[in-house]
Design an enzyme around this catalytic site. Structure first.
Site, mmCIF file in Angstrom:
data_model
loop_
_atom_site.group_PDB
_atom_site.id
_atom_site.type_symbol
_atom_site.label_atom_id
_atom_site.label_comp_id
_atom_site.label_asym_id
_atom_site.label_seq_id
_atom_site.Cartn_x
_atom_site.Cartn_y
_atom_site.Cartn_z
ATOM 1 N N SER A 1 0.879 -1.207 -0.107
ATOM 2 C CA SER A 1 0.003 -0.011 -0.199
ATOM 3 C C SER A 1 0.748 1.201 -0.142
ATOM 4 O O SER A 1 0.255 2.174 0.053
ATOM 5 C CB SER A 1 -1.065 0.091 1.146
ATOM 6 O OG SER A 1 -1.989 -0.819 0.861
ATOM 7 N N LYS B 1 0.133 3.721 -2.862
ATOM 8 C CA LYS B 1 -0.787 4.763 -2.747
ATOM 9 C C LYS B 1 -0.322 5.869 -2.553
ATOM 10 O O LYS B 1 -1.351 6.779 -2.809
ATOM 11 C CB LYS B 1 -1.939 4.533 -1.413
ATOM 12 C CG LYS B 1 -2.809 2.966 -1.556
ATOM 13 C CD LYS B 1 -3.670 2.933 -0.344
ATOM 14 C CE LYS B 1 -4.778 1.719 -0.603
ATOM 15 N NZ LYS B 1 -3.997 0.586 -0.361
ATOM 16 N N SER C 1 -6.300 2.803 4.606
ATOM 17 C CA SER C 1 -5.691 1.957 3.486
ATOM 18 C C SER C 1 -6.589 1.480 2.781
ATOM 19 O O SER C 1 -6.317 0.359 2.090
ATOM 20 C CB SER C 1 -4.458 1.159 3.820
ATOM 21 O OG SER C 1 -3.629 0.999 2.849
#
Length: 419
Positions: free
Chosen positions: A108, A111, A166
């Site tokens: 993640s 991101k 997340s």
């Protein structure tokens, strides 16, 4: 031959001028208005060497730990991560790194690139009603913030879901608002290249494990540094707690970055700004953090620690930040997070073109006398004016003075015979 008083005064003045005029030397600067010679044009275009010691741009491509300590530098901590980078967020100077360009799954932390790409396109106060199609394709086992179809959310709520929880569901909705999943993948790839991140290959914008999806500690540090220059990005990534709407009510969500919140027994890091953590079975634990101490801000990235348990990524990032603040001014940089500047299309050709123009135009191009100086008398065959190394005007005055002095001498010697 009749000589008037005015002529005698002019001749005497010219003779006196001859005695005091300086002799031109090879080091004389070109007169204002004169073009420099081609040989000097090319040398003037060369960049001035930097004051600091040379930084090998290929050093971060080498395997192993890269650091250049000066006297009094602290010792680097022992880390188990496969790859890591610590850098000055303001200058982009990399203070130390290990296998900075090793390509690994980012989880993640990808991101961060998603946010850099999509954040500018919608105002945080904009409202959006989620459709069923926008929530399709979310990977099994993904982290979720709880976005529901038919509910209306502010864009800022969705970004809180991305940064704090997340939430891959929030990512899917925001991607749909920005052209769709495939379009967002291409946009993120283009953004990464624009930032100078060459190791990243985007397959799934939410960071979910996908064949071929990779990044590097270097690229993640690049994304983190770029994010810290965006007030919106910084606000979201540094938020510890927020309320997430659920129709007529809301519930609290907490940032999963333990260095920011101090959750699960991980002590909060003083001055931490945040950024993004991640985990997948394929990537292990990954983390990008930024922290400020006094006037100095650091960014660090840590990928897949091999020991110490699930929270080791936070402790190793803590050790890197501590070392980076203590090492300020005591290490030479081993690289830079700033993208390499590509030469402009006409750069390098400008000087050569100028030189060709000077050669074509000849020495008379731009040949103007300095303000206040008398132009030399016209001659049947004008000689080429000196360029760069000698000044043409002093030589012309010397010649005029010699001619006047010679005329005066001839008149005194033979002038009586003419009357």
């Amino acid at each position: 031959m009749i000589v008037t008083p005015a002529v005698r005064h002019a001749a005497a003045g010219a003779a006196a001028l001859l005695l005091v005029l300086p002799v031109p030397t090879a080091a004389a600067a070109p007169a204002p208005g004169h073009a420099s010679a081609p040989a000097f044009a090319s040398s003037a275009a060369e960049p001035t060497p930097p004051a600091r010691s040379f930084v090998d741009p290929a050093r971060l491509d080498r395997s192993g730990t890269q650091v250049q300590p000066l006297r009094g530098a602290p010792q680097l901590p022992s880390l188990s991560a496969l790859s890591w980078v610590v850098a000055d967020a303001a200058t982009g100077e990399v203070l130390a790194a290990r296998d900075a360009h090793r390509k690994l799954p980012p989880a993640s932390t990808l991101k961060t690139l998603f946010a850099l790409t999509a954040l500018p396109h919608h105002d945080g106060g904009e409202r959006h009603t989620v459709s069923d199609e926008e929530l399709t394709g979310i990977g099994e086992g993904s982290s979720l913030v709880g976005v529901k179809e038919g509910y209306t959310y502010r864009v800022s709520d969705l970004w809180n879901g991305v940064f704090l929880s997340s939430g891959n569901d929030a990512v899917h909705v925001l991607a749909a608002m920005n052209g769709g999943w495939e379009s967002m993948t291409r946009q993120m790839q283009e953004k990464a290249r624009a930032l100078g991140a060459r190791d990243t290959h985007v397959v799934s914008p939410d960071g979910y494990d996908a064949p071929g999806q990779v990044s590097s500690a270097y690229d993640l540090a690049v994304f983190g540094r770029a994010g810290l220059q965006d007030p919106g990005f910084t606000r979201y990534c540094s938020t510890r707690y927020a309320d997430f709407p659920a129709g007529s009510w809301s519930y609290g969500i907490a940032n999963t970055n333990r260095l920011l919140t101090g959750a699960d027994g991980v002590a909060r890091y003083p001055g931490l700004i945040g950024i993004k953590n991640g985990y997948t079975s394929g990537a292990g634990n990954t983390l990008v953090v930024g922290a400020r101490r006094g006037a100095r801000t650091l960014v660090a990235s840590v990928m897949n620690p091999q020991g110490g348990g699930g929270f080791a990524v936070y402790e190793e990032a803590r050790d890197l930040l501590d070392w980076g603040f203590e090492a300020a001014g005591r290490v030479q940089p081993v690289g830079s997070l700033a993208p390499a500047k590509a030469p402009r299309k006409n750069e390098g050709g400008t000087v050569r073109a100028a030189a060709r123009n000077v050669n074509r135009a000849g020495p008379e191009a731009g040949d103007t006398a300095p303000s206040g100086a008398a132009a030399p008398a016209p001659a049947p065959h004008r000689q080429a004016a000196p360029t760069g190394r000698t000044a043409g005007l002093p030589l012309a005055l010397v010649g005029a003075a010699l001619g006047a002095a010679l005329s005066l001498w001839l008149w005194r010697r033979f002038g009586a015979r003419g009357n």
